[in-house]
Scaffold this motif. Structure first.
Motif, PDB file in Angstrom:
ATOM      1  N   ILE A 186       0.836  -1.206   0.000  1.00  0.00           N
ATOM      2  CA  ILE A 186       0.000   0.000   0.000  1.00  0.00           C
ATOM      3  C   ILE A 186       0.867   1.251   0.000  1.00  0.00           C
ATOM      4  CG2 ILE A 186      -1.713   1.294   1.325  1.00  0.00           C
ATOM      5  CD1 ILE A 186      -2.799  -1.365   2.328  1.00  0.00           C
ATOM      6  N   ILE A 187       1.914   1.249   0.797  1.00  0.00           N
ATOM      7  CA  ILE A 187       2.800   2.414   0.866  1.00  0.00           C
ATOM      8  C   ILE A 187       3.448   2.679  -0.490  1.00  0.00           C
ATOM      9  CG2 ILE A 187       4.931   3.318   1.891  1.00  0.00           C
ATOM     10  CD1 ILE A 187       4.161   1.837   4.460  1.00  0.00           C
ATOM     11  N   SER A 188       3.908   1.616  -1.146  1.00  0.00           N
ATOM     12  CA  SER A 188       4.522   1.804  -2.464  1.00  0.00           C
ATOM     13  C   SER A 188       3.518   2.351  -3.466  1.00  0.00           C
ATOM     14  CB  SER A 188       5.096   0.480  -2.970  1.00  0.00           C
ATOM     15  OG  SER A 188       4.062  -0.458  -3.239  1.00  0.00           O
ATOM     16  N   GLY A 189       2.281   1.854  -3.403  1.00  0.00           N
ATOM     17  CA  GLY A 189       1.245   2.371  -4.300  1.00  0.00           C
ATOM     18  C   GLY A 189       0.975   3.845  -4.069  1.00  0.00           C
ATOM     19  N   LEU A 190       0.945   4.254  -2.794  1.00  0.00           N
ATOM     20  CA  LEU A 190       0.715   5.667  -2.467  1.00  0.00           C
ATOM     21  C   LEU A 190       1.826   6.558  -3.021  1.00  0.00           C
ATOM     22  CD1 LEU A 190      -0.502   5.430   1.255  1.00  0.00           C
ATOM     23  CD2 LEU A 190      -1.844   6.175  -0.704  1.00  0.00           C
ATOM     24  N   PHE A 191       3.074   6.169  -2.777  1.00  0.00           N
ATOM     25  CA  PHE A 191       4.181   7.025  -3.182  1.00  0.00           C
ATOM     26  C   PHE A 191       4.433   6.979  -4.686  1.00  0.00           C
ATOM     27  CE2 PHE A 191       4.968   7.183   1.304  1.00  0.00           C
ATOM     28  CZ  PHE A 191       5.554   8.434   1.488  1.00  0.00           C
ATOM     29  N   ILE A 192       4.152   5.855  -5.322  1.00  0.00           N
ATOM     30  CA  ILE A 192       4.272   5.804  -6.783  1.00  0.00           C
ATOM     31  C   ILE A 192       3.259   6.749  -7.415  1.00  0.00           C
ATOM     32  CG2 ILE A 192       3.904   4.336  -8.805  1.00  0.00           C
ATOM     33  CD1 ILE A 192       5.153   2.035  -7.201  1.00  0.00           C
ATOM     34  N   GLY A 193       2.056   6.792  -6.826  1.00  0.00           N
ATOM     35  CA  GLY A 193       1.045   7.726  -7.317  1.00  0.00           C
ATOM     36  C   GLY A 193       1.414   9.179  -7.032  1.00  0.00           C
ATOM     37  N   ILE A 194       1.924   9.445  -5.822  1.00  0.00           N
ATOM     38  CA  ILE A 194       2.295  10.815  -5.451  1.00  0.00           C
ATOM     39  C   ILE A 194       3.432  11.345  -6.316  1.00  0.00           C
ATOM     40  CG2 ILE A 194       3.333  12.194  -3.603  1.00  0.00           C
ATOM     41  CD1 ILE A 194       1.773  10.449  -1.610  1.00  0.00           C
ATOM     42  N   LEU A 195       4.378  10.451  -6.667  1.00  0.00           N
ATOM     43  CA  LEU A 195       5.558  10.863  -7.430  1.00  0.00           C
ATOM     44  C   LEU A 195       5.409  10.643  -8.934  1.00  0.00           C
ATOM     45  CD1 LEU A 195       8.289   9.377  -5.050  1.00  0.00           C
ATOM     46  CD2 LEU A 195       7.510  11.749  -5.164  1.00  0.00           C
ATOM     47  N   SER A 196       4.214  10.278  -9.364  1.00  0.00           N
ATOM     48  CA  SER A 196       3.991  10.021 -10.791  1.00  0.00           C
ATOM     49  C   SER A 196       4.294  11.271 -11.628  1.00  0.00           C
ATOM     50  CB  SER A 196       2.542   9.587 -11.026  1.00  0.00           C
ATOM     51  OG  SER A 196       2.241   9.543 -12.405  1.00  0.00           O
ATOM     52  N   PRO A 197       4.954  11.110 -12.789  1.00  0.00           N
ATOM     53  CA  PRO A 197       5.272  12.278 -13.630  1.00  0.00           C
ATOM     54  C   PRO A 197       4.053  12.885 -14.319  1.00  0.00           C
ATOM     55  CG  PRO A 197       5.954  10.257 -14.717  1.00  0.00           C
ATOM     56  CD  PRO A 197       5.508   9.868 -13.342  1.00  0.00           C
ATOM     57  N   THR A 198       2.928  12.160 -14.316  1.00  0.00           N
ATOM     58  CA  THR A 198       1.734  12.668 -15.004  1.00  0.00           C
ATOM     59  C   THR A 198       0.619  13.059 -14.041  1.00  0.00           C
ATOM     60  OG1 THR A 198       0.965  10.373 -15.282  1.00  0.00           O
ATOM     61  CG2 THR A 198       2.199  11.360 -17.107  1.00  0.00           C
ATOM     62  N   THR A 199       0.393  12.240 -13.007  1.00  0.00           N
ATOM     63  CA  THR A 199      -0.739  12.502 -12.113  1.00  0.00           C
ATOM     64  C   THR A 199      -0.323  12.887 -10.693  1.00  0.00           C
ATOM     65  OG1 THR A 199      -0.872  10.139 -11.547  1.00  0.00           O
ATOM     66  CG2 THR A 199      -2.207  10.919 -13.417  1.00  0.00           C
ATOM     67  N   GLY A 200       0.942  12.755 -10.346  1.00  0.00           N
ATOM     68  CA  GLY A 200       1.381  13.041  -8.986  1.00  0.00           C
ATOM     69  C   GLY A 200       1.410  14.528  -8.674  1.00  0.00           C
ATOM     70  N   PHE A 201       0.964  14.887  -7.475  1.00  0.00           N
ATOM     71  CA  PHE A 201       0.904  16.317  -7.140  1.00  0.00           C
ATOM     72  C   PHE A 201       2.301  16.916  -6.947  1.00  0.00           C
ATOM     73  CE2 PHE A 201       0.894  14.572  -2.806  1.00  0.00           C
ATOM     74  CZ  PHE A 201       1.773  15.419  -2.164  1.00  0.00           C
ATOM     75  N   VAL A 202       3.320  16.077  -6.650  1.00  0.00           N
ATOM     76  CA  VAL A 202       4.685  16.597  -6.533  1.00  0.00           C
ATOM     77  C   VAL A 202       5.138  17.163  -7.867  1.00  0.00           C
ATOM     78  CG1 VAL A 202       7.090  15.993  -6.092  1.00  0.00           C
ATOM     79  CG2 VAL A 202       5.294  15.035  -4.639  1.00  0.00           C
ATOM     80  N   ASN A 203       4.888  16.436  -8.953  1.00  0.00           N
ATOM     81  CA  ASN A 203       5.281  16.926 -10.271  1.00  0.00           C
ATOM     82  C   ASN A 203       4.377  18.064 -10.746  1.00  0.00           C
ATOM     83  OD1 ASN A 203       7.637  15.602 -11.586  1.00  0.00           O
ATOM     84  ND2 ASN A 203       6.539  13.748 -11.019  1.00  0.00           N
ATOM     85  N   HIS A 204       3.125  18.078 -10.298  1.00  0.00           N
ATOM     86  CA  HIS A 204       2.264  19.223 -10.607  1.00  0.00           C
ATOM     87  C   HIS A 204       2.841  20.496  -9.989  1.00  0.00           C
ATOM     88  CE1 HIS A 204      -0.528  16.892 -12.708  1.00  0.00           C
ATOM     89  NE2 HIS A 204      -1.287  16.471 -11.694  1.00  0.00           N
ATOM     90  N   PHE A 205       3.358  20.370  -8.767  1.00  0.00           N
ATOM     91  CA  PHE A 205       3.973  21.512  -8.106  1.00  0.00           C
ATOM     92  C   PHE A 205       5.260  21.927  -8.825  1.00  0.00           C
ATOM     93  CE2 PHE A 205       6.856  23.209  -4.784  1.00  0.00           C
ATOM     94  CZ  PHE A 205       6.128  24.339  -4.419  1.00  0.00           C
ATOM     95  N   ILE A 206       6.050  20.944  -9.281  1.00  0.00           N
ATOM     96  CA  ILE A 206       7.282  21.246 -10.019  1.00  0.00           C
ATOM     97  C   ILE A 206       6.954  21.966 -11.327  1.00  0.00           C
ATOM     98  CG2 ILE A 206       9.228  20.202 -11.261  1.00  0.00           C
ATOM     99  CD1 ILE A 206       9.295  18.042  -9.113  1.00  0.00           C
ATOM    100  N   GLU A 207       5.905  21.522 -12.003  1.00  0.00           N
ATOM    101  CA  GLU A 207       5.487  22.193 -13.248  1.00  0.00           C
ATOM    102  C   GLU A 207       4.992  23.600 -12.964  1.00  0.00           C
ATOM    103  OE1 GLU A 207       2.639  19.384 -14.749  1.00  0.00           O
ATOM    104  OE2 GLU A 207       4.082  18.568 -16.201  1.00  0.00           O
ATOM    105  N   TRP A 208       4.295  23.784 -11.843  1.00  0.00           N
ATOM    106  CA  TRP A 208       3.797  25.105 -11.462  1.00  0.00           C
ATOM    107  C   TRP A 208       4.950  26.072 -11.234  1.00  0.00           C
ATOM    108  CZ3 TRP A 208       4.004  27.790  -6.646  1.00  0.00           C
ATOM    109  CH2 TRP A 208       3.190  28.939  -6.600  1.00  0.00           C
ATOM    110  N   LEU A 209       6.092  25.524 -10.776  1.00  0.00           N
ATOM    111  CA  LEU A 209       7.286  26.351 -10.587  1.00  0.00           C
ATOM    112  C   LEU A 209       8.019  26.630 -11.894  1.00  0.00           C
ATOM    113  CD1 LEU A 209       8.789  24.734  -7.339  1.00  0.00           C
ATOM    114  CD2 LEU A 209       7.528  26.886  -7.515  1.00  0.00           C
ATOM    115  N   GLY A 210       7.558  26.004 -12.983  1.00  0.00           N
ATOM    116  CA  GLY A 210       8.145  26.259 -14.296  1.00  0.00           C
ATOM    117  C   GLY A 210       9.206  25.277 -14.725  1.00  0.00           C
ATOM    118  N   HIS A 211       9.267  24.087 -14.074  1.00  0.00           N
ATOM    119  CA  HIS A 211      10.275  23.089 -14.420  1.00  0.00           C
ATOM    120  C   HIS A 211       9.607  21.877 -15.072  1.00  0.00           C
ATOM    121  CE1 HIS A 211      13.343  25.257 -12.139  1.00  0.00           C
ATOM    122  NE2 HIS A 211      12.444  25.388 -11.163  1.00  0.00           N
TER     123      HIS A 211
END
Length: 323
Positions: free
Chosen positions: A146-171
């Motif tokens: 379950i933990i791996s599923g959560l973090f794979i989703g969070i760090l996803s390059p397409t749907t993860g909010f971490v990458n959404h934040f990185i894109e919002w910063l212009g990267h």
């Protein structure tokens, strides 16, 4: 009138027999007194005998070229051949390096539960303290799948909010799970997130046993809350920290199969493979049982040496030790 006192001579053999009979009666009495305690300990004793001590006899295949059809005892002896291969094979050297690095990172973050417990101990509003404890303790009940599923989703390059934040910063988005340089920080952070709550509860229980009079005496001497934490709380909790650290250092190379395997893929495996996953791949999938048994013995020896050394140093420095 002279009184003659005759002293009876005691036979040494009879004295020894009498002493042994007395000891036997005492031991039987103690056994009968605590018979229920011994009865309920039988399942635990059987567990260790069947699943811990009996399998040790199979460790002999580390010194043989084990053949599943010939059996353990009829397989030919090869001495330390498989132990030598551990330090010659490029794959095993790479895996050993990964395991040492990840285990070292684990030791660096080991004090995190202690620091969190000290911070929670300074909270005076009980409701906030209980709320934070519950939040940080909840991941302990989640499986690594379950933990791996959560973090794979969070760090996803397409749907993860971490990458959404990185894109919002212009990267550009980053494929974290497909990068060798990020797999080690991910493994360490996920373990910290999953285990910090459990460690905090242990330290909070230790903090609850500190005598309140020590804090009152420190206040009288003019100590503020920070000084009270440094000079009262920390020394009182150090014995607990020492024991937990010694228990942890004994499993230095046991990084954990399940917490790593669920995060591995062909893109990050070079830096993410550890001895446990290597044993699974080489031992179970490729049937190299002797080689992987040698790896297991090597891990146990390293853990034992580190435990004995750490226990010796802890006893010399702080007086706290496991034995």
């Amino acid at each position: 009138m002279k009184t003659i006192v005759e002293t009876e001579k005691i036979d040494p053999d009879k004295s020894i027999i009498l002493h042994r009979k007395t000891n036997l009666r005492h031991k039987l009495g103690q056994l009968n007194k605590h018979k229920m305690l011994y009865l309920i300990s039988i399942p635990g004793i059987l567990y260790f005998i069947i699943f811990k001590y009996v399998p040790l006899m199979g460790s002999v295949i580390a010194f043989k070229d084990y053949n599943i059809f010939a059996g353990i005892w009829d397989s030919p002896w090869v001495g330390f051949k498989h132990f030598e291969a551990l330090f010659v094979n490029p794959d095993s050297i790479r895996v050993l390096k990964n395991t040492l690095l990840l285990s070292f990172y684990d030791i660096l973050v080991f004090p995190a539960p202690l620091l969190l417990a000290l911070l929670l101990n300074e909270l005076r509003l009980v409701i906030y303290k209980r709320l934070i404890q519950t939040i940080v303790y909840m991941p302990h009940f989640l499986s690594w799948v379950i933990i791996s599923g959560l973090f794979i989703g969070i760090l996803s390059p397409t749907t993860g909010f971490v990458n959404h934040f990185i894109e919002w910063l212009g990267h550009e988005p980053i494929y974290f799970m497909g990068s060798e340089e990020f797999i080690r920080p991910i493994l360490v952070f996920t373990y910290l997130w999953q285990s910090v709550g459990w460690g905090t509860i242990i330290y909070m229980a230790a903090l609850a046993g500190i005598n309140p009079e020590l804090y009152e005496a420190a206040k009288v001497d003019g100590a503020n809350r920070f000084h009270q934490m440094i000079h009262v709380t920390v020394p009182a909790i150090l014995p607990t920290f020492s024991i937990l650290f010694l228990l942890h250092i004994g499993h230095f190379l046991d990084f954990g199969f399940e917490r790593v395997y669920v995060f591995l893929n062909p893109l990050n495996q070079a830096n993410g493979d550890i001895l446990d996953t290597y044993i699974y791949e080489v031992g179970l999938q490729n049937a190299q049982y002797s080689f992987t048994t040698a790896i297991g013995i090597f891990k146990s020896i390293v853990g034992l040496v580190l435990l004995v050394f750490a226990n010796f140093m802890s006893k010399k420095i702080s007086g706290n030790s496991l034995y």
